[in-house]
Design a protein around this motif. Structure first.
Motif, PDB file in Angstrom:
ATOM      1  N   SER A  75      -1.604  -5.285  12.393  1.00 54.33           N
ATOM      2  CA  SER A  75      -0.203  -4.857  12.363  1.00 54.33           C
ATOM      3  C   SER A  75       0.570  -5.593  11.277  1.00 54.33           C
ATOM      4  O   SER A  75       1.434  -5.007  10.611  1.00 54.33           O
ATOM      5  CB  SER A  75       0.458  -5.079  13.727  1.00 54.33           C
ATOM      6  OG  SER A  75       0.300  -6.413  14.166  1.00 54.33           O
ATOM      7  N   THR A  76       0.253  -6.856  11.055  1.00 48.48           N
ATOM      8  CA  THR A  76       0.931  -7.629  10.013  1.00 48.48           C
ATOM      9  C   THR A  76       0.608  -7.080   8.628  1.00 48.48           C
ATOM     10  O   THR A  76       1.508  -6.845   7.807  1.00 48.48           O
ATOM     11  CB  THR A  76       0.526  -9.111  10.084  1.00 48.48           C
ATOM     12  OG1 THR A  76       0.924  -9.656  11.340  1.00 48.48           O
ATOM     13  CG2 THR A  76       1.180  -9.912   8.962  1.00 48.48           C
ATOM     14  N   ILE A  77      -0.666  -6.884   8.352  1.00 51.67           N
ATOM     15  CA  ILE A  77      -1.079  -6.419   7.026  1.00 51.67           C
ATOM     16  C   ILE A  77      -0.570  -5.010   6.749  1.00 51.67           C
ATOM     17  O   ILE A  77      -0.078  -4.720   5.653  1.00 51.67           O
ATOM     18  CB  ILE A  77      -2.614  -6.487   6.895  1.00 51.67           C
ATOM     19  CG1 ILE A  77      -3.077  -7.947   6.926  1.00 51.67           C
ATOM     20  CG2 ILE A  77      -3.077  -5.806   5.609  1.00 51.67           C
ATOM     21  CD1 ILE A  77      -4.576  -8.125   7.004  1.00 51.67           C
ATOM     22  N   LEU A  78      -0.648  -4.130   7.747  1.00 56.00           N
ATOM     23  CA  LEU A  78      -0.173  -2.762   7.546  1.00 56.00           C
ATOM     24  C   LEU A  78       1.335  -2.741   7.300  1.00 56.00           C
ATOM     25  O   LEU A  78       1.821  -2.050   6.399  1.00 56.00           O
ATOM     26  CB  LEU A  78      -0.537  -1.903   8.754  1.00 56.00           C
ATOM     27  CG  LEU A  78      -0.179  -0.415   8.662  1.00 56.00           C
ATOM     28  CD1 LEU A  78      -0.815   0.217   7.436  1.00 56.00           C
ATOM     29  CD2 LEU A  78      -0.625   0.317   9.931  1.00 56.00           C
ATOM     30  N   LYS A 193       4.317 -13.717  -1.296  1.00 54.15           N
ATOM     31  CA  LYS A 193       4.103 -14.808  -0.331  1.00 54.15           C
ATOM     32  C   LYS A 193       5.197 -14.822   0.726  1.00 54.15           C
ATOM     33  O   LYS A 193       4.942 -15.104   1.903  1.00 54.15           O
ATOM     34  CB  LYS A 193       4.058 -16.158  -1.050  1.00 54.15           C
ATOM     35  CG  LYS A 193       2.920 -16.327  -2.034  1.00 54.15           C
ATOM     36  CD  LYS A 193       2.864 -17.762  -2.540  1.00 54.15           C
ATOM     37  CE  LYS A 193       1.815 -17.938  -3.621  1.00 54.15           C
ATOM     38  NZ  LYS A 193       2.251 -17.411  -4.913  1.00 54.15           N
ATOM     39  N   ILE A 194       6.426 -14.533   0.301  1.00 52.07           N
ATOM     40  CA  ILE A 194       7.538 -14.482   1.253  1.00 52.07           C
ATOM     41  C   ILE A 194       7.347 -13.322   2.225  1.00 52.07           C
ATOM     42  O   ILE A 194       7.514 -13.465   3.444  1.00 52.07           O
ATOM     43  CB  ILE A 194       8.876 -14.344   0.507  1.00 52.07           C
ATOM     44  CG1 ILE A 194       9.126 -15.562  -0.376  1.00 52.07           C
ATOM     45  CG2 ILE A 194      10.035 -14.140   1.489  1.00 52.07           C
ATOM     46  CD1 ILE A 194      10.335 -15.434  -1.271  1.00 52.07           C
ATOM     47  N   ASN A 195       6.986 -12.175   1.691  1.00 49.14           N
ATOM     48  CA  ASN A 195       6.864 -10.980   2.524  1.00 49.14           C
ATOM     49  C   ASN A 195       5.748 -11.074   3.554  1.00 49.14           C
ATOM     50  O   ASN A 195       5.882 -10.571   4.670  1.00 49.14           O
ATOM     51  CB  ASN A 195       6.668  -9.745   1.643  1.00 49.14           C
ATOM     52  CG  ASN A 195       7.966  -9.000   1.410  1.00 49.14           C
ATOM     53  OD1 ASN A 195       9.048  -9.493   1.736  1.00 49.14           O
ATOM     54  ND2 ASN A 195       7.890  -7.816   0.855  1.00 49.14           N
ATOM     55  N   ILE A 196       4.630 -11.689   3.202  1.00 44.28           N
ATOM     56  CA  ILE A 196       3.545 -11.785   4.175  1.00 44.28           C
ATOM     57  C   ILE A 196       3.954 -12.683   5.334  1.00 44.28           C
ATOM     58  O   ILE A 196       3.604 -12.423   6.498  1.00 44.28           O
ATOM     59  CB  ILE A 196       2.230 -12.285   3.507  1.00 44.28           C
ATOM     60  CG1 ILE A 196       1.033 -12.051   4.438  1.00 44.28           C
ATOM     61  CG2 ILE A 196       2.319 -13.741   3.126  1.00 44.28           C
ATOM     62  CD1 ILE A 196       0.727 -10.609   4.709  1.00 44.28           C
ATOM     63  N   SER A 197       4.740 -13.717   5.048  1.00 42.69           N
ATOM     64  CA  SER A 197       5.244 -14.589   6.116  1.00 42.69           C
ATOM     65  C   SER A 197       6.242 -13.849   6.994  1.00 42.69           C
ATOM     66  O   SER A 197       6.220 -13.980   8.227  1.00 42.69           O
ATOM     67  CB  SER A 197       5.903 -15.829   5.512  1.00 42.69           C
ATOM     68  OG  SER A 197       4.992 -16.566   4.724  1.00 42.69           O
ATOM     69  N   LEU A 198       7.119 -13.071   6.374  1.00 40.22           N
ATOM     70  CA  LEU A 198       8.098 -12.295   7.142  1.00 40.22           C
ATOM     71  C   LEU A 198       7.409 -11.243   8.004  1.00 40.22           C
ATOM     72  O   LEU A 198       7.805 -11.017   9.156  1.00 40.22           O
ATOM     73  CB  LEU A 198       9.087 -11.627   6.188  1.00 40.22           C
ATOM     74  CG  LEU A 198      10.045 -12.549   5.434  1.00 40.22           C
ATOM     75  CD1 LEU A 198      10.865 -11.748   4.428  1.00 40.22           C
ATOM     76  CD2 LEU A 198      10.972 -13.274   6.404  1.00 40.22           C
TER      77      LEU A 198
END
Length: 264
Positions: A75-78, A193-198
């Motif tokens: 769900s995070t990656i998608l 990098k910011i977006n993957i954390s968010l």
């Protein structure tokens, strides 16, 4: 005096940095274990590395840890992919019309100021407690950040270069593909990098609110039954997952920026 190749120096620096990172991690784990064994840290609240490993192995072999990890990761990656790609396209669209960008820019800024996590309960009610609501939360956490980054890149496109291409007979779509897109790529790369954390934060909050699976659900359940060791397993797994995803964005940055910066 011998001057080393810059690429060799960069390679040595990366190796030393990696060794230093591993060393710091080992020291933290060692002192964590040591302080809990001598009683300076309360092992009930802080658990210990050895206990976390044992509990984690039990959760893998007798529980659903791997399924929960796959659920949270998926769900995070998608959500990250959809949000970043959608935001990038939205930001690029502002280049085509000054009127369009002026109309929608304040709404984009206003939406960015809204705490999207506060909408999580509503989204879970609307889309259910399944996979979809987690993806949508991750999507909403990332789309505006990507759109603002892409729009900033659009605003920094060299107008003289655009005029020169137009004077040479280039059409707007050619200017868009040859100038605008290449100019904005570094801007969108800078927020990966910011977006993957968010995206991960959005997914976990959705799982905290209501979910059948996921690391967030596991942590919430463990807290409710006062299984502090399992809570720490979830925290450690999320930390490792965030590191893996961070490294994935670093690799993606190198792919997208290949040929744009000197090789190191």
């Amino acid at each position: 005096m011998i001057i080393e190749d810059p690429s060799v120096e960069q390679t040595k620096l990366r190796r030393r940095a990696f060794a230093g990172q591993i060393l710091v991690g080992v020291i933290i784990v060692f002192f964590w274990e040591f302080l809990t064994r001598i009683g300076w840290l309360d092992s009930y609240y802080w658990s210990s590395p050895s206990t976390i490993v044992r509990t984690g192995w039990t959760a893998i072999t007798q529980g659903t840890l791997l399924q929960d990890l796959a659920y949270t990761s998926g769900s995070t990656i998608l959500g990250f992919i959809l949000g970043t790609a959608g935001g990038y396209l939205l930001g690029l669209s502002f280049w085509w019309s000054a009127l369009y960008s002026r109309i929608f820019e304040p709404y984009m800024i206003a939406f960015n100021a809204i705490p999207k996590l506060a909408l999580a309960p509503v989204l879970v009610i609307m889309f259910g407690i399944g996979f979809d609501s987690k993806v949508i939360l991750a999507f909403l956490m990332t789309i505006i950040v990507a759109a603002i980054a892409a729009y900033s890149g659009v605003q920094n496109v060299d107008p003289d270069l655009e005029k020169m291409l137009v004077s040479l007979g280039a059409k707007r779509r050619h200017v868009f593909m040859k100038v605008v897109v290449p100019t904005t790529i570094p801007w969108i790369v800078s927020i990966l990098k910011i977006n993957i954390s968010l995206a991960l934060a959005g997914t976990i909050v959705g799982e905290f609110i209501s979910s059948r699976q996921g690391i967030g659900r596991m942590i919430l359940y463990a807290g409710q039954v006062l299984n502090i060791d399992l809570v720490w397993v979830g925290v450690v797994v999320l930390s490792l997952l965030s590191i893996v995803m961070y490294l994935g964005t670093v690799w993606l940055e190198r792919v997208l920026m290949k040929g744009r910066t000197p090789k190191s």
